[in-house]
Design an enzyme around this catalytic site. Sequence first.
Site, PDB file in Angstrom:
ATOM      1  CE  LYS A   1      61.943  31.622  75.171  1.00  0.00           C
ATOM      2  NZ  LYS A   1      60.503  31.736  75.005  1.00  0.00           N
TER       3      LYS A   1
HETATM    4  C1  E4P Z   1      59.194  31.614  71.678  1.00  0.00           C
HETATM    5  O1  E4P Z   1      59.859  31.063  72.510  1.00  0.00           O
HETATM    6  C2  E4P Z   1      58.127  32.578  71.935  1.00  0.00           C
HETATM    7  O2  E4P Z   1      57.548  32.237  73.173  1.00  0.00           O
HETATM    8  C3  E4P Z   1      57.028  32.531  70.926  1.00  0.00           C
HETATM    9  O3  E4P Z   1      57.282  31.632  69.872  1.00  0.00           O
HETATM   10  C4  E4P Z   1      56.546  33.872  70.489  1.00  0.00           C
HETATM   11  O4  E4P Z   1      55.523  33.694  69.562  1.00  0.00           O
HETATM   12  P1  E4P Z   1      54.481  34.850  69.186  1.00  0.00           P
HETATM   13  O5  E4P Z   1      55.161  35.799  68.248  1.00  0.00           O
HETATM   14  O6  E4P Z   1      53.362  34.117  68.506  1.00  0.00           O
HETATM   15  O7  E4P Z   1      54.061  35.491  70.481  1.00  0.00           O
END
Ligand code: E4P
Length: 218
Positions: free
Chosen positions: A83
């Site tokens: 990522k």
């Molecule tokens: C995606 O890969 C993120 O880890 C995640 O969906 C972020 O979500 P949040 O906005 O609930 O923290």
Amino acid sequence: MKFFLDSANLQELRAAAAWGILDGVTTNPSLIAKEGVPVEEQVRRICDLIDGDVSAEVLSLSTQEMIAEGRSLAKIHKNVVVKIPLIAEGVQAIHALAKEGIRVNVTLCFSAAQALVAAKAGAYMVSPFVGRVDDLGLSGVEMVRDILTIYRNYGFQTQVLAASCRGPRHVIEVAKAGAHIVTLPFKVLEQMFCHPLTEKGLEQFLSDHRKAFDLVTA
Ligand code: E4P
């Protein structure tokens, strides 16, 4: 549509995997920090548990460091998807890692313009944050729809992974739009199949059956 669990918690991952509806996992530095285990160790444990793409995020901010960290995350397991945040330094890192055959999930995407850049750079996946865009008073689902239209128009192979989904409504909307993947916190995954009317209906069916059975055997 693929279902990923947005979690680094092994107990949640085990439970979701047992239902047989889990296709992969997304983690982020906040989720890993909650588990109190070093990133590499926790990612390895997750890969041992789940047979599917497991996203693990770099912590560096410079291009060269992101590339080096991406390479070492990718070495943990064949299922690791690196990522990279959608910042200027990240764009070059996405391109370099993709050229080496390392699969990249471009994270912290908040606009169709950013998603277009991610695809041009060679991203394997892009993660538009639906809930966080809604928090700004805009429409996260609309953003996902725009990204999918743009990708279809030009034949980009980058998969759209709807992230930051806050409930089943988000999931249904991005599914209607055609998102390839959705990542869900454990609570939202449970909400996908729990319904009070199912519980109530089941109670009624079983009670009717019991009454009829009691009458026959009385
Ligand atoms: C995606 O890969 C993120 O880890 C995640 O969906 C972020 O979500 P949040 O906005 O609930 O923290």
